[in-house]
Design a protein around this motif. Structure first.
Motif, mmCIF file in Angstrom:
data_model
loop_
_atom_site.group_PDB
_atom_site.id
_atom_site.type_symbol
_atom_site.label_atom_id
_atom_site.label_comp_id
_atom_site.label_asym_id
_atom_site.label_seq_id
_atom_site.Cartn_x
_atom_site.Cartn_y
_atom_site.Cartn_z
ATOM 1 N N VAL A 80 0.838 -1.205 0.000
ATOM 2 C CA VAL A 80 0.000 0.000 0.000
ATOM 3 C C VAL A 80 0.871 1.252 0.000
ATOM 4 C CG1 VAL A 80 -1.697 1.320 1.315
ATOM 5 C CG2 VAL A 80 -1.932 -1.161 1.113
ATOM 6 N N THR A 81 1.934 1.236 0.789
ATOM 7 C CA THR A 81 2.846 2.386 0.806
ATOM 8 C C THR A 81 3.462 2.623 -0.562
ATOM 9 O OG1 THR A 81 3.375 1.917 3.133
ATOM 10 C CG2 THR A 81 4.874 3.365 1.931
ATOM 11 N N PHE A 87 1.742 6.616 -7.297
ATOM 12 C CA PHE A 87 0.655 7.280 -8.014
ATOM 13 C C PHE A 87 0.131 8.544 -7.321
ATOM 14 C CE2 PHE A 87 0.177 2.733 -9.303
ATOM 15 C CZ PHE A 87 0.577 2.909 -10.609
ATOM 16 N N VAL A 88 0.614 8.861 -6.148
ATOM 17 C CA VAL A 88 0.157 10.056 -5.453
ATOM 18 C C VAL A 88 1.326 10.981 -5.122
ATOM 19 C CG1 VAL A 88 -1.090 10.985 -3.477
ATOM 20 C CG2 VAL A 88 -1.816 8.808 -4.491
ATOM 21 N N LEU A 89 2.237 10.503 -4.302
ATOM 22 C CA LEU A 89 3.264 11.395 -3.767
ATOM 23 C C LEU A 89 4.298 11.800 -4.815
ATOM 24 C CD1 LEU A 89 4.168 12.843 -1.251
ATOM 25 C CD2 LEU A 89 5.485 10.831 -0.591
ATOM 26 N N ILE A 90 4.895 10.834 -5.510
ATOM 27 C CA ILE A 90 5.947 11.141 -6.485
ATOM 28 C C ILE A 90 5.433 12.012 -7.631
ATOM 29 C CG2 ILE A 90 7.587 10.156 -8.127
ATOM 30 C CD1 ILE A 90 8.366 9.876 -5.182
ATOM 31 N N PRO A 91 4.269 11.713 -8.245
ATOM 32 C CA PRO A 91 3.778 12.614 -9.302
ATOM 33 C C PRO A 91 3.568 14.044 -8.834
ATOM 34 C CG PRO A 91 2.618 10.518 -9.395
ATOM 35 C CD PRO A 91 3.434 10.496 -8.144
ATOM 36 N N THR A 116 4.292 9.368 -13.491
ATOM 37 C CA THR A 116 3.034 8.660 -13.253
ATOM 38 C C THR A 116 3.088 7.187 -13.665
ATOM 39 O OG1 THR A 116 2.222 9.400 -15.414
ATOM 40 C CG2 THR A 116 1.646 10.745 -13.510
ATOM 41 N N CYS A 117 4.193 6.726 -14.227
ATOM 42 C CA CYS A 117 4.304 5.333 -14.660
ATOM 43 C C CYS A 117 4.469 4.400 -13.461
ATOM 44 C CB CYS A 117 5.489 5.165 -15.610
ATOM 45 S SG CYS A 117 5.190 5.702 -17.295
ATOM 46 N N MET A 152 -3.159 6.088 -13.864
ATOM 47 C CA MET A 152 -2.462 6.870 -14.889
ATOM 48 C C MET A 152 -3.390 7.788 -15.681
ATOM 49 S SD MET A 152 0.547 4.391 -16.372
ATOM 50 C CE MET A 152 1.172 5.710 -17.404
ATOM 51 N N PRO A 153 -4.566 7.329 -16.127
ATOM 52 C CA PRO A 153 -5.460 8.280 -16.823
ATOM 53 C C PRO A 153 -5.848 9.464 -15.938
ATOM 54 C CG PRO A 153 -6.182 6.034 -17.193
ATOM 55 C CD PRO A 153 -5.116 5.965 -16.153
ATOM 56 N N LEU A 154 -6.105 9.199 -14.654
ATOM 57 C CA LEU A 154 -6.486 10.279 -13.748
ATOM 58 C C LEU A 154 -5.349 11.276 -13.562
ATOM 59 C CD1 LEU A 154 -8.467 11.548 -11.726
ATOM 60 C CD2 LEU A 154 -7.555 9.985 -9.986
ATOM 61 N N ASN A 155 -4.146 10.772 -13.294
ATOM 62 C CA ASN A 155 -3.010 11.668 -13.076
ATOM 63 C C ASN A 155 -2.664 12.466 -14.329
ATOM 64 O OD1 ASN A 155 -2.571 11.102 -10.373
ATOM 65 N ND2 ASN A 155 -1.228 9.362 -10.804
#
Length: 399
Positions: A80-81, A87-91, A116-117, A152-155
């Protein structure tokens, strides 16, 4: 600048969310060296990358047991981390850096796609060399690729719309990546169940051959895209700092959550190693052939610098381990499972009975056992050695 972006994205049909759902590949132009990226060398590169992923996953599947995988699903904190990081923190971190540094349009969008990959399969090779939790690395690679279909589509819609462009999400490529990750791992786990000797041979040879294949991909990329070495200083900076920044963020978060050392290294490596095959495919689908190479510069340069940086990290870690005599055992290397092995059997320990009849366990054996069980306790279902009432990570042992 917006007009240029709209012109580059007009060649592909874009849906209402800004994500191009067409599956047609676009033709890429020849670069300054006369090498056609869509020609023979590009085919060789594609085959090499797919073969590399399959070989890596097969090799590491031969080092895993089903209980290793089950442990991380029963206690999915690490998984989970990793998903939140990918998909949240790094982008969002790199989106903030892009805005702060005022990058050009090409670097903005290519860095957004890269951030985002999902995790790349090659990350597990560095996890292996850094004595990380290989089971966790394989799960992160597979689960992040599956979840990329939604995240990925959302980001990309959230980030790229501020620059007036739509990004193509290649669902076929995502499916191929999932297949080349999950199927070889499953085959490797079947092999290790029925033939331990064959599994050890495949794991040893596979990791060595994969290392040679990585060097070959670097050489071919440098020959096909030499213009990336003459890019601007901002491109060099972001290509160079992506992996260290992502690794540091993931490692510090894992450290704050008091995860074992092998899990911290695994999270750092998998977070900093993105799926380059998927990133390059998205760029090829999203932008016109006239500007394709401009968008390709930063990802290609990053891939070479990233592998160099992680290789140096693994060498530094092994040098540190050799100099200090400290070996943090990973969950997949300290216990050998066979078809007849029962995971519920206790680990054999060298025990010495003192004169008063109390149990004394060697400190080195206890430390190794603690490190192993903290990463895989529920999977192995191993009871505490008789006489040990409690233990803490790095703390005292009560006997």
């Amino acid at each position: 600048m917006d007009a240029k972006m709209n012109e580059s994205s007009s060649s592909s049909p874009v849906n209402s969310t800004g994500i191009d759902t067409s599956g047609a590949l676009q033709t890429s132009p020849s670069n300054s060296t006369g090498v056609d990226p869509s020609g023979t060398l590009q085919i060789v590169m594609d085959v090499l990358l797919i073969s590399l992923t399959v070989l890596l996953m097969l090799s590491f599947g031969c080092s895993l047991h089903v209980n290793h995988i089950r442990s991380h699903f029963s206690r999915p904190l690490g998984v989970v981390t990793a998903i939140v990081l990918h998909f949240v923190l790094i982008p969002y971190v790199f989106y903030a850096l892009i805005c702060a540094m005022n990058l050009n349009l090409y670097d903005r969008l290519s860095l957004t796609v890269l951030a985002t990959c999902p995790a790349g399969g090659i990350s597990n090779l560095f996890v292996h060399y850094a004595d990380g939790d290989l089971a966790l690395g394989v799960i992160i690679s597979a689960s992040s690729t599956v979840l990329a279909l939604g995240f990925m589509p959302l980001n990309m819609w959230m980030f790229s719309r501020s620059w007036g462009g739509g990004i193509v999400l290649p669902y076929v490529q995502v499916s191929v990546t999932m297949s080349t990750t999950l199927v070889p791992v499953a085959i490797g786990m079947i092999v290790v169940r029925y033939s331990e000797k064959v599994a050890k041979w495949i794991a040893r040879v596979g990791s060595s051959v994969a290392t040679v294949m990585i060097v070959a991909t670097v050489i071919i990329s440098s020959y096909m895209y030499p213009q990336m070495y003459t890019s601007t200083w901002k491109t060099w900076v972001f290509a160079a700092i992506f992996a260290p920044v992502a690794f540091t963020i993931a490692y510090l978060i894992a450290l704050s959550m008091r995860m074992p050392a092998d899990m911290r290294r695994t999270l750092g490596i998998t977070t900093s190693t993105k799926s380059m095959a998927l990133c390059l495919t998205i760029i090829a689908l999203s932008f016109s052939s006239d500007e394709y190479l401009e968008y390709l510069v930063l990802p290609e340069l990053h891939s070479i610098l990233m592998m160099t940086e992680l290789a140096l990290f693994c060498l530094s870690y092994r040098l540190y381990r050799w100099c200090n005599g400290k070996y943090v055992m990973s969950t997949e290397s300290d216990t050998v499972f066979t078809a007849e092995h029962d995971a519920s059997q206790p680990v054999r320990q060298e025990q010495e009975i003192s004169r008063n009849g109390s149990l004394r366990v060697s400190l080195e054996n206890v430390n190794n056992n603690i490190n192993r069980r903290m990463s895989n306790a529920m999977a192995l279902s191993l009871p505490l050695p008789s006489g040990l009432s409690e233990y803490r990570r790095g703390g005292r042992v009560t006997v």
